[in-house]
Scaffold this motif. Sequence first.
Motif, PDB file in Angstrom:
ATOM      1  N   ALA A  66       4.721   5.421  -5.533  1.00 16.49           N
ATOM      2  CA  ALA A  66       4.682   5.305  -6.837  1.00 16.49           C
ATOM      3  C   ALA A  66       3.556   6.379  -7.570  1.00 16.49           C
ATOM      4  N   MET A  67       2.701   6.679  -6.939  1.00 16.99           N
ATOM      5  CA  MET A  67       1.796   7.546  -7.347  1.00 16.99           C
ATOM      6  C   MET A  67       1.972   8.978  -6.909  1.00 16.99           C
ATOM      7  N   ALA A  68       3.200   9.122  -6.063  1.00 15.76           N
ATOM      8  CA  ALA A  68       3.829  10.622  -5.883  1.00 15.76           C
ATOM      9  C   ALA A  68       4.894  10.711  -6.647  1.00 15.76           C
ATOM     10  N   THR A  69       5.585   9.969  -7.438  1.00 16.40           N
ATOM     11  CA  THR A  69       6.770  10.171  -8.020  1.00 16.40           C
ATOM     12  C   THR A  69       6.394  10.605  -9.416  1.00 16.40           C
ATOM     13  N   THR A  70       7.194  11.896  -9.355  1.00 11.61           N
ATOM     14  CA  THR A  70       7.288  12.705 -10.696  1.00 11.61           C
ATOM     15  C   THR A  70       8.413  12.108 -11.592  1.00 11.61           C
ATOM     16  N   GLY A  71       8.320  11.933 -12.738  1.00  8.32           N
ATOM     17  CA  GLY A  71       9.206  11.502 -13.664  1.00  8.32           C
ATOM     18  C   GLY A  71      10.134  12.841 -14.129  1.00  8.32           C
ATOM     19  N   ARG A  72      11.042  12.388 -14.972  1.00 16.14           N
ATOM     20  CA  ARG A  72      11.797  13.727 -15.510  1.00 16.14           C
ATOM     21  C   ARG A  72      10.915  14.512 -16.376  1.00 16.14           C
ATOM     22  N   GLN A  73      11.205  15.752 -16.000  1.00 14.28           N
ATOM     23  CA  GLN A  73      10.687  16.745 -16.907  1.00 14.28           C
ATOM     24  C   GLN A  73      10.879  16.746 -18.533  1.00 14.28           C
ATOM     25  N   PHE A  74       9.878  16.639 -19.355  1.00 15.02           N
ATOM     26  CA  PHE A  74       9.719  16.515 -20.815  1.00 15.02           C
ATOM     27  C   PHE A  74      10.479  15.047 -21.013  1.00 15.02           C
TER      28      PHE A  74
ATOM     29  N   VAL B 119      10.400  12.609  -5.559  1.00 19.66           N
ATOM     30  CA  VAL B 119       9.061  12.249  -4.877  1.00 19.66           C
ATOM     31  C   VAL B 119       9.008  13.719  -3.906  1.00 19.66           C
ATOM     32  N   ASN B 120       7.842  14.476  -3.940  1.00 19.53           N
ATOM     33  CA  ASN B 120       7.744  15.562  -3.093  1.00 19.53           C
ATOM     34  C   ASN B 120       7.477  14.972  -1.728  1.00 19.53           C
ATOM     35  N   VAL B 121       8.069  15.018  -0.692  1.00 15.60           N
ATOM     36  CA  VAL B 121       7.864  14.744   0.718  1.00 15.60           C
ATOM     37  C   VAL B 121       6.495  15.302   1.116  1.00 15.60           C
ATOM     38  N   LEU B 122       6.326  16.550   1.011  1.00 11.17           N
ATOM     39  CA  LEU B 122       5.161  16.939   1.772  1.00 11.17           C
ATOM     40  C   LEU B 122       3.710  16.439   1.144  1.00 11.17           C
ATOM     41  N   LYS B 123       3.996  16.412  -0.127  1.00  4.56           N
ATOM     42  CA  LYS B 123       2.721  15.903  -0.968  1.00  4.56           C
ATOM     43  C   LYS B 123       2.692  14.598  -0.622  1.00  4.56           C
ATOM     44  N   LEU B 124       3.368  13.690  -0.535  1.00  5.43           N
ATOM     45  CA  LEU B 124       3.241  12.159  -0.180  1.00  5.43           C
ATOM     46  C   LEU B 124       3.019  12.006   1.317  1.00  5.43           C
ATOM     47  N   ASN B 125       3.395  12.877   2.246  1.00  2.46           N
ATOM     48  CA  ASN B 125       2.639  12.961   3.637  1.00  2.46           C
ATOM     49  C   ASN B 125       1.481  13.082   3.794  1.00  2.46           C
TER      50      ASN B 125
ATOM     51  N   GLN C  49       0.849  -1.111  -0.068  1.00  2.00           N
ATOM     52  CA  GLN C  49      -0.071   0.071   0.050  1.00  2.00           C
ATOM     53  C   GLN C  49       0.930   1.250   0.014  1.00  2.00           C
ATOM     54  N   VAL C  50       1.876   1.225   0.713  1.00  2.00           N
ATOM     55  CA  VAL C  50       2.870   2.342   0.949  1.00  2.00           C
ATOM     56  C   VAL C  50       3.674   2.532  -0.408  1.00  2.00           C
TER      57      VAL C  50
END
Length: 189
Positions: free
Chosen positions: A161-169, A177-183, A155-156
């Motif tokens: 995985a949902m909070a992971t942002t890939g390379r720009q373009f 991974v943005n820590v605040l958004k994930l938390n 689950q975690v």
Amino acid sequence: MSKLLRNALTMLVLMTAITGILYPLAVTGLAQVLFPSQANGSLIVKDGKPIGSTLIGQSFDDPKYFWGRPSATSPQPNNAASSNASNLGPTNPTLTDAVKQRIDALRAADPGNTQPVPVDLVTASGSGLDPEISPAAAAYQVDRVAKARGLSVSQVQAMVAMATTGRQFGLLGEPRVNVLKLNLALDGR
């Protein structure tokens, strides 16, 4: 001579008005219209109150939260008013001691974790304010967070995985991974 002085003063007033007043107002106005969230600091608002920014790291030390990069700002961590790096070189004993203490703290928080500690969990970024960690740094913390929250590891991992942002373009930078958004996403479960 008075004509030169008058021309110089006229140019000073004109350029001050253009570059010091008109241009900043135009850029600010465009930013507010085209990119309002970014122009206002990319704030995250919860219950009508700003709780953080996606652009500035925050300190988390509770085991149920993912921890971000250490901050090099002082007198308090993640102080945007004093953004700076530590300027300590790799052979500096102060940096070596700080990294060892950070590794010890991570190991103490999750004694069963035998994975290598990702470098971004023990070293500050150039600004000292980095809000993101690598996917490897998030993966290192999954077991601790799952155990502290009473969730399954899968689950975690799915939340990470949902909070992971890939390379720009698709090619610039690294996945992050943005820590605040994930938390906040974990709190919202």
